[in-house]
Design a protein around this motif. Structure first.
Motif, PDB file in Angstrom:
ATOM      1  N   UNK A  51       0.805  -1.226   0.000  1.00 13.69           N
ATOM      2  CA  UNK A  51       0.000   0.000   0.000  1.00 13.69           C
ATOM      3  C   UNK A  51       0.838   1.276   0.000  1.00 13.69           C
ATOM      4  N   UNK A  52       2.125   1.185   0.397  1.00 15.24           N
ATOM      5  CA  UNK A  52       2.963   2.383   0.428  1.00 15.24           C
ATOM      6  C   UNK A  52       4.421   1.982   0.548  1.00 15.24           C
ATOM      7  N   UNK A  53       5.274   2.936   0.276  1.00 10.98           N
ATOM      8  CA  UNK A  53       6.712   2.777   0.494  1.00 10.98           C
ATOM      9  C   UNK A  53       6.983   3.253   1.923  1.00 10.98           C
ATOM     10  N   UNK A  54       6.981   2.328   2.876  1.00 11.63           N
ATOM     11  CA  UNK A  54       7.064   2.690   4.282  1.00 11.63           C
ATOM     12  C   UNK A  54       8.489   2.560   4.795  1.00 11.63           C
ATOM     13  N   UNK A  55       8.812   3.401   5.790  1.00 10.84           N
ATOM     14  CA  UNK A  55      10.080   3.249   6.487  1.00 10.84           C
ATOM     15  C   UNK A  55       9.879   3.574   7.961  1.00 10.84           C
ATOM     16  N   UNK A  56      10.615   2.849   8.808  1.00 11.71           N
ATOM     17  CA  UNK A  56      10.480   2.971  10.251  1.00 11.71           C
ATOM     18  C   UNK A  56      11.355   4.093  10.776  1.00 11.71           C
ATOM     19  N   UNK A  57      10.860   4.781  11.793  1.00 10.54           N
ATOM     20  CA  UNK A  57      11.578   5.892  12.408  1.00 10.54           C
ATOM     21  C   UNK A  57      11.800   5.564  13.886  1.00 10.54           C
ATOM     22  N   UNK A  58      13.047   5.514  14.322  1.00  8.35           N
ATOM     23  CA  UNK A  58      13.314   5.211  15.743  1.00  8.35           C
ATOM     24  C   UNK A  58      12.721   6.277  16.663  1.00  8.35           C
ATOM     25  N   UNK A  59      12.136   5.820  17.755  1.00  9.69           N
ATOM     26  CA  UNK A  59      11.583   6.712  18.773  1.00  9.69           C
ATOM     27  C   UNK A  59      11.483   5.904  20.062  1.00  9.69           C
ATOM     28  N   UNK A  60      11.373   6.584  21.174  1.00 11.27           N
ATOM     29  CA  UNK A  60      11.306   5.901  22.462  1.00 11.27           C
ATOM     30  C   UNK A  60       9.941   5.243  22.656  1.00 11.27           C
ATOM     31  N   UNK A  61       9.954   4.004  23.136  1.00 12.35           N
ATOM     32  CA  UNK A  61       8.703   3.333  23.490  1.00 12.35           C
ATOM     33  C   UNK A  61       8.222   3.875  24.829  1.00 12.35           C
ATOM     34  N   UNK A  62       7.027   4.458  24.832  1.00  5.93           N
ATOM     35  CA  UNK A  62       6.492   5.112  26.021  1.00  5.93           C
ATOM     36  C   UNK A  62       5.115   4.531  26.332  1.00  5.93           C
ATOM     37  N   UNK A  63       4.907   3.998  27.531  1.00  6.50           N
ATOM     38  CA  UNK A  63       3.527   3.627  27.874  1.00  6.50           C
ATOM     39  C   UNK A  63       2.642   4.875  27.739  1.00  6.50           C
ATOM     40  N   UNK A  64       1.480   4.737  27.141  1.00  5.91           N
ATOM     41  CA  UNK A  64       0.659   5.932  26.918  1.00  5.91           C
ATOM     42  C   UNK A  64       0.188   6.553  28.227  1.00  5.91           C
ATOM     43  N   UNK A  65       0.243   5.788  29.318  1.00  6.49           N
ATOM     44  CA  UNK A  65      -0.078   6.357  30.618  1.00  6.49           C
ATOM     45  C   UNK A  65       1.042   7.264  31.124  1.00  6.49           C
ATOM     46  N   UNK A  66       2.206   7.219  30.482  1.00  7.40           N
ATOM     47  CA  UNK A  66       3.354   8.013  30.936  1.00  7.40           C
ATOM     48  C   UNK A  66       3.689   9.154  29.988  1.00  7.40           C
ATOM     49  N   UNK A  67       2.987   9.271  28.869  1.00  6.25           N
ATOM     50  CA  UNK A  67       3.351  10.275  27.875  1.00  6.25           C
ATOM     51  C   UNK A  67       2.999  11.674  28.377  1.00  6.25           C
ATOM     52  N   UNK A  68       3.803  12.640  27.980  1.00  5.84           N
ATOM     53  CA  UNK A  68       3.569  14.006  28.439  1.00  5.84           C
ATOM     54  C   UNK A  68       4.255  15.028  27.558  1.00  5.84           C
ATOM     55  N   UNK A  69       4.430  16.216  28.101  1.00  6.81           N
ATOM     56  CA  UNK A  69       4.871  17.389  27.343  1.00  6.81           C
ATOM     57  C   UNK A  69       6.180  17.157  26.588  1.00  6.81           C
ATOM     58  N   UNK A  70       7.192  16.617  27.247  1.00  2.48           N
ATOM     59  CA  UNK A  70       8.485  16.436  26.583  1.00  2.48           C
ATOM     60  C   UNK A  70       8.375  15.460  25.420  1.00  2.48           C
ATOM     61  N   UNK A  71       7.525  14.448  25.541  1.00  2.70           N
ATOM     62  CA  UNK A  71       7.327  13.494  24.452  1.00  2.70           C
ATOM     63  C   UNK A  71       6.599  14.155  23.283  1.00  2.70           C
ATOM     64  N   UNK A  72       5.625  14.994  23.583  1.00  3.53           N
ATOM     65  CA  UNK A  72       4.905  15.701  22.510  1.00  3.53           C
ATOM     66  C   UNK A  72       5.847  16.638  21.755  1.00  3.53           C
ATOM     67  N   UNK A  73       6.687  17.347  22.495  1.00  3.92           N
ATOM     68  CA  UNK A  73       7.669  18.220  21.843  1.00  3.92           C
ATOM     69  C   UNK A  73       8.599  17.409  20.939  1.00  3.92           C
ATOM     70  N   UNK A  74       9.030  16.249  21.423  1.00  7.80           N
ATOM     71  CA  UNK A  74       9.916  15.394  20.637  1.00  7.80           C
ATOM     72  C   UNK A  74       9.225  14.893  19.369  1.00  7.80           C
ATOM     73  N   UNK A  75       7.930  14.589  19.459  1.00  7.74           N
ATOM     74  CA  UNK A  75       7.195  14.141  18.276  1.00  7.74           C
ATOM     75  C   UNK A  75       7.067  15.262  17.251  1.00  7.74           C
ATOM     76  N   UNK A  76       6.763  16.468  17.710  1.00 10.43           N
ATOM     77  CA  UNK A  76       6.683  17.608  16.790  1.00 10.43           C
ATOM     78  C   UNK A  76       8.018  17.794  16.085  1.00 10.43           C
ATOM     79  N   UNK A  77       9.105  17.787  16.850  1.00  9.80           N
ATOM     80  CA  UNK A  77      10.434  17.971  16.271  1.00  9.80           C
ATOM     81  C   UNK A  77      10.759  16.865  15.275  1.00  9.80           C
ATOM     82  N   UNK A  78      10.417  15.627  15.606  1.00 15.39           N
ATOM     83  CA  UNK A  78      10.711  14.494  14.717  1.00 15.39           C
ATOM     84  C   UNK A  78       9.939  14.588  13.410  1.00 15.39           C
ATOM     85  N   UNK A  79       8.680  14.972  13.474  1.00 18.06           N
ATOM     86  CA  UNK A  79       7.876  15.080  12.253  1.00 18.06           C
ATOM     87  C   UNK A  79       8.414  16.186  11.350  1.00 18.06           C
TER      88      UNK A  79
END
Length: 333
Positions: A51-79
């Protein structure tokens, strides 16, 4: 014809979890088996290449119960990093635990300065579970992220063959596969076998120039949530203020009222410069402005649920405490 390029960022969650055996669909978090990273997820669903030419992007595995501001900032920066590095990138998929998936999706929708399609997906059953939804949800999310129709719709949430707007969707069941719903407005479309069927466009998508820049904000203003109950007092409100809350969202009694004691405590909070927003614990519908609450300085969350109202108020307060500006934000974002 070449396939469109899609990046897959893995943040952990049930979609990447492994149980002890195929019937382990409940206690898999304590199985001791590792969380699959994005590369392993992609390798585990080889049909993604159809369905697409996909590629994996390394990122930290975070339980969603532990996700917060620093993780959101990191996701914005990564995208943003991915978009700059891959001019031919069609879209991004983020795999995520379902507990806070809606909050991550909504925050990204308010903060990403790009119209690149970004799709957040997860699963209710682990990757190794019998009849797991993990594989098909990942395929569906990639199909939507690769679809030009998804551009400009804000961040999308795709599970169970449904396409939802980040602002509108919420988790409604602890264990059922059809857990993600948009109570007031319904899905934007469906991922069908032959095509993605989009039926409507969301109207509450912030223009790029109005989105919040969080990369330079180390810590957001503190915003807490009060859950209103019959006979509720103001103890929690006083605790929030003592902890330094700049804002409080009330999961108020529908259609947006507080008990007398809660209302009195919230009025004290407003007098001390705290911004108070009335949401509802009902799970659907707007909180309607009333004269008596308005005169006391209460703002309304429109139809945002409490957890998303907290996200928007937190972001709004990064720009200051102008009450009129924050009220307008809840009418448009």
């Amino acid at each position: 014809m070449s396939k469109r390029k899609v990046a897959i960022i893995g943040t952990g969650g049930t979609i990447a979890s492994q149980g002890l055996h195929p019937l382990d669909v409940q206690d898999y978090a304590s199985s001791g088996r590792p969380i699959l990273d994005a590369e392993a997820l992609v390798a585990g669903v080889p049909d993604l290449a159809r369905v697409a030419d996909v590629f994996a992007v390394p990122f930290t595995a975070i339980p969603s119960t532990a996700i917060g501001w620093s993780d959101w900032r990191a996701l914005v920066a990564k995208i943003l990093e991915l978009e700059a590095a891959h001019p031919d990138l069609a879209g991004v998929v983020i795999t995520h635990g379902t507990a806070t998936l809606e909050e991550t999706a909504y925050l990204l929708s308010l903060t990403l300065p790009t119209d690149l399609p970004v799709v957040v997906t997860g699963a209710q059953r682990p990757f190794t579970g019998l009849s797991s939804d993990a594989q098909m949800n990942l395929v569906a999310a990639v199909r939507v992220a690769a679809d030009p129709q998804a551009r400009g719709l804000g961040v999308l949430v795709v599970l169970n063959d449904e396409i939802h707007a980040a602002r509108e969707v919420t988790k409604t069941s602890t264990g059922r596969l059809q857990t993600f719903r948009s109570p007031d407005l319904g899905a934007l479309g469906h991922v069908d076998a032959d095509r993605n069927s989009f039926w409507r466009r969301p109207t509450r998508v912030l223009p790029l120039e109005a989105r919040f820049d969080i990369l330079g904000v180390e810590q957001p203003p503190r915003v807490d949530v009060l859950y209103s109950v019959a006979g509720g007092d103001g103890v929690a409100v006083h605790a929030f203020l003592a902890a330094g809350a700049s804002g409080i969202v009330a999961a108020a009694l529908a259609p947006g009222f507080l008990t007398p004691a809660e209302r009195s405590a919230m009025a004290e909070a407003i007098a001390h410069g705290c911004t108070v927003v009335l949401s509802s614990r009902a799970g659907s519908g707007r909180t309607f402005p009333t004269r008596r609450y308005g005169e006391e300085g209460f703002l309304n969350a429109d139809n945002l649920n409490p957890q998303k109202a907290r996200i928007l108020l937190m972001l709004g307060l990064t720009r200051g405490k102008d009450q009129a500006a924050i009220a307008r934000l809840f009418e448009t974002a």
